[in-house]
Scaffold this active site. Structure first.
Site, PDB file in Angstrom:
ATOM      1  N   GLY A 215      63.993  32.845  31.444  1.00  0.00           N
ATOM      2  CA  GLY A 215      65.259  33.025  30.736  1.00  0.00           C
ATOM      3  C   GLY A 215      66.263  33.834  31.532  1.00  0.00           C
ATOM      4  O   GLY A 215      66.301  33.778  32.769  1.00  0.00           O
ATOM      5  N   GLY A 235      76.248  26.289  32.084  1.00  0.00           N
ATOM      6  CA  GLY A 235      75.766  26.792  30.793  1.00  0.00           C
ATOM      7  C   GLY A 235      76.923  27.286  29.951  1.00  0.00           C
ATOM      8  O   GLY A 235      78.072  26.862  30.133  1.00  0.00           O
ATOM      9  N   SER A 236      76.620  28.195  29.040  1.00  0.00           N
ATOM     10  CA  SER A 236      77.637  28.667  28.099  1.00  0.00           C
ATOM     11  C   SER A 236      78.640  29.588  28.793  1.00  0.00           C
ATOM     12  O   SER A 236      78.330  30.213  29.818  1.00  0.00           O
ATOM     13  CB  SER A 236      76.963  29.406  26.955  1.00  0.00           C
ATOM     14  N   GLU A 257      80.235  26.269  35.676  1.00  0.00           N
ATOM     15  CA  GLU A 257      80.550  25.075  34.876  1.00  0.00           C
ATOM     16  C   GLU A 257      80.143  25.392  33.451  1.00  0.00           C
ATOM     17  O   GLU A 257      78.952  25.421  33.136  1.00  0.00           O
ATOM     18  CB  GLU A 257      79.762  23.865  35.404  1.00  0.00           C
ATOM     19  N   LEU A 258      81.124  25.605  32.581  1.00  0.00           N
ATOM     20  CA  LEU A 258      80.822  26.245  31.295  1.00  0.00           C
ATOM     21  C   LEU A 258      81.142  25.349  30.102  1.00  0.00           C
ATOM     22  O   LEU A 258      81.211  24.132  30.227  1.00  0.00           O
ATOM     23  CB  LEU A 258      81.568  27.581  31.236  1.00  0.00           C
ATOM     24  N   GLY A 259      81.326  25.968  28.965  1.00  0.00           N
ATOM     25  CA  GLY A 259      81.468  25.226  27.712  1.00  0.00           C
ATOM     26  C   GLY A 259      82.796  24.503  27.588  1.00  0.00           C
ATOM     27  O   GLY A 259      83.668  24.592  28.452  1.00  0.00           O
ATOM     28  N   CYS A 291      78.585  19.148  26.678  1.00  0.00           N
ATOM     29  CA  CYS A 291      79.701  20.055  27.012  1.00  0.00           C
ATOM     30  C   CYS A 291      81.046  19.371  26.853  1.00  0.00           C
ATOM     31  O   CYS A 291      82.025  19.995  26.478  1.00  0.00           O
ATOM     32  CB  CYS A 291      79.538  20.586  28.428  1.00  0.00           C
ATOM     33  N   GLU A 386      83.311  26.333  20.324  1.00  0.00           N
ATOM     34  CA  GLU A 386      82.507  25.182  20.749  1.00  0.00           C
ATOM     35  C   GLU A 386      81.359  25.067  19.747  1.00  0.00           C
ATOM     36  O   GLU A 386      80.528  25.971  19.634  1.00  0.00           O
ATOM     37  CB  GLU A 386      81.948  25.412  22.157  1.00  0.00           C
ATOM     38  N   PHE A 388      78.869  22.488  19.413  1.00  0.00           N
ATOM     39  CA  PHE A 388      77.609  21.996  19.989  1.00  0.00           C
ATOM     40  C   PHE A 388      76.700  21.457  18.887  1.00  0.00           C
ATOM     41  O   PHE A 388      75.492  21.699  18.850  1.00  0.00           O
ATOM     42  CB  PHE A 388      76.912  23.097  20.792  1.00  0.00           C
TER      43      PHE A 388
END
Ligand code: NAD
Length: 493
Positions: A215, A235-236, A257-259, A291, A386, A388
């Site tokens: 994690g 990820g977020s 590279e995010l939400g 995403c 967001e 999801f």
């Protein structure tokens, strides 16, 4: 025993055989369950920060020789990796569905993209990697060339683990780097073990690709390790911000590279049926856990009634269940309880705040009914966050200027879509949407290995994957000059 896989296939497959001796970490074992059924899927020993340090040191050592390996050999290994991936697709697909709860179509899309990423990367070693540049000293040869960054730390999420890992691993290796890949603990096999198995069989030399499962602690160990030279994080936005802060302090290159909270705009001259089908697909498929899913439907007031009605009809026809075991199922489970509570919380608070629940808003265990929210206003969680999850918030507008202001009313800027009968109107509108990827007469969920994928604002720091952008991510420039005669300097003056 590092990995055990109960109930996979009757005869152990190629990947099962690999997993039987897979030792991904020296930490505690973690049992993984299928989101769709709760069944035990596999037990994987997690990595520790010490495992990361050892992997990074080995990778740094192996990388120098790999960077000197001929372009033909690097390309050959990648082509072979693509063949091996293709040969074992059914097995990888089963793991993908069981780890993520994906529908077959989504799983096949992901696999297609993963293979395309390898094919595209296999062409990179044979491309020119620099250029001659003019020099104020004509007697010297001046050139700029791209050299590998070194060791790439790749951190990926659970929602599309194969393609999001492959879009880093394949081009990074192609360009002479080593890679430490950390998938999400929910997807250690299709996001991790599969890569190790494929590239090992393809003949990638030892030490160049390491998979560490764990994690945030393991992720942060990758970000801060001195032997890791660039971090490629998907990820977020919350986790990306933390990764960016850690990397920034170390002056380390980081790609984020995010939400997203993507706008889908339906102008007054659009075909409402076609638009609603695109809107439903892009909000509901794979439970909205994408995403670049449509997060905000912005529809001209003259069409909004018909559009909402069409979305509701489609939502009612969607069949929920375990997509791995029942081919007639359209929609699988939300990935876990935490995410389910988040989705439901956003829906319920938005309804409390004045949104109208047109359909859905309930769930059976992890199976959340496709939900349409009408009369959504700015400031409601369904508008700002967001989600999801399989939720379609709809807002009506009167003028194109209002639609544009609504589309740009977000900190995110990943993807967007515009529907209009007029191509020029659609193109003009698309140019003014603040997002990294916009589609006219298509919805936002689109990707190809040859395009520079990426977002703006809270969706990322402008880094890009794919096509020419891979050179920018996974190499750095070096200026080199050379002269026939060693130069003498009249010094001291
Ligand atoms: P997440 O941020 O919780 O986890 C993503 C990865 O980061 C996992 O491997 C996780 O273990 C790791 N991680 C978490 N905290 C970390 C930390 N402090 N340091 C280092 N690593 C850490 O995201 P998620 O919930 O797994 O995935 C969903 C999110 O990913 C959504 O926001 C979605 O929009 C985004 N996403 C973006 C893209 C894109 O290309 N822009 C693609 C897919 C998903």
């Amino acid at each position: 025993m590092a990995a055990t896989a109960p109930e996979t296939t009757a005869t152990p497959g190629w990947l099962d055989t690999f997993l039987a001796s897979w030792r991904p970490g020296t930490g505690e074992p973690r049992e993984l369950h299928e989101p769709a059924t709760g069944r035990a899927l596999i037990t994987v020993s997690q990595a520790t920060p010490g495992d990361v340090a050892r992997a990074a040191a080995t990778a740094a050592q192996a990388q120098s020789a790999w960077a000197e390996t001929s372009y033909q050999e690097r390309a050959r290994i990648l082509r072979r990796a693509a063949e091996i991936y293709e040969a074992h697709r059914p097995e990888f697909g089963a793991w993908t569905q069981r780890e993520t709860g994906a529908h077959r179509d989504k799983m096949h899309h992901e696999q297609n993209f993963a293979v395309q990423e390898i094919h595209a990367a296999a062409t990179m070693p044979s491309q020119p990697y620099g250029e001659l540049v003019p020099s104020a000293q004509p007697e010297r040869l001046s050139m700029v060339r791209r050299i590998p960054v070194g060791v790439v730390g790749a951190i990926t999420p659970w929602n599309s683990p194969s393609v999001l890992g492959m879009r880093v691993v394949a081009p990074a290796l192609a360009l002479g780097n080593a890679v430490i890949l950390k998938p999400d603990p929910q997807t250690p096999i299709c996001g991790g073990a599969m890569f190790e198995a494929v590239f090992r069989e393809a003949g990638l030399p030892d030490g160049l690709l390491h998979v560490v499962v764990g994690g945030a602690e393991v992720g942060e160990a990758i970000v801060t390790d001195p032997n890791v030279h660039i971090v490629s994080f998907t990820g977020s936005t919350a986790a990306g911000r933390r990764v960016g802060e850690l990397a920034g302090r170390l002056i380390k290159k980081v790609s984020l590279e995010l939400g997203g909270n993507n706008a889908f705009v339906v102008l007054d001259d659009a075909d409402v049926e076609a638009a609603a089908s695109a809107g439903a697909y892009s909000s509901f498929q794979f439970q909205g856990q994408v995403c670049f899913a449509t997060g905000r439907h912005i529809v001209h007031r003259s069409l909004a009634g018909d559009y909402i009605e069409a979305l509701v009809e489609k939502a009612k026809r969607i069949k929920l269940g375990d997509p791995f075991r029942d081919e007639t199922v359209d929609l699988g489970p939300i990935v876990n309880e935490k995410q389910l509570a988040r989705v439901d919380g956003i829906v319920q608070r938005s309804v409390d705040g004045g949104a109208r629940l047109a359909v859905g808003g309930t769930h059976d265990g992890l199976f959340y009914r496709p939900t349409v929210l009408a009369d959504v206003t700015r400031g409601l969680p369904a508008w700002t966050d967001e989600i999801f999850g399989p939720v379609a918030p709809v807002v009506a507008f009167d003028t194109d200027e209002e639609a544009l202001a609504l589309a740009n009313d977000s900190d995110y800027g990943l993807a967007g879509g515009v529907y209009s009968h007029s191509i020029s109107r659609g193109l003009a509108f698309a140019r003014r949407i603040r997002a990294g990827m916009v589609h006219v007469n298509d919805q936002p969920i689109n990707d190809e290995a040859v395009i520079p994928f990426g977002g703006m604002g809270a969706s990322g720091n402008g880094s890009r994957f794919g096509g020419a952008a891979n050179w920018d991510e996974f190499t750095q420039w070096q200026w080199v000059t050379v002269r026939d005669e060693p130069k003498s300097f009249p010094y001291p003056y």
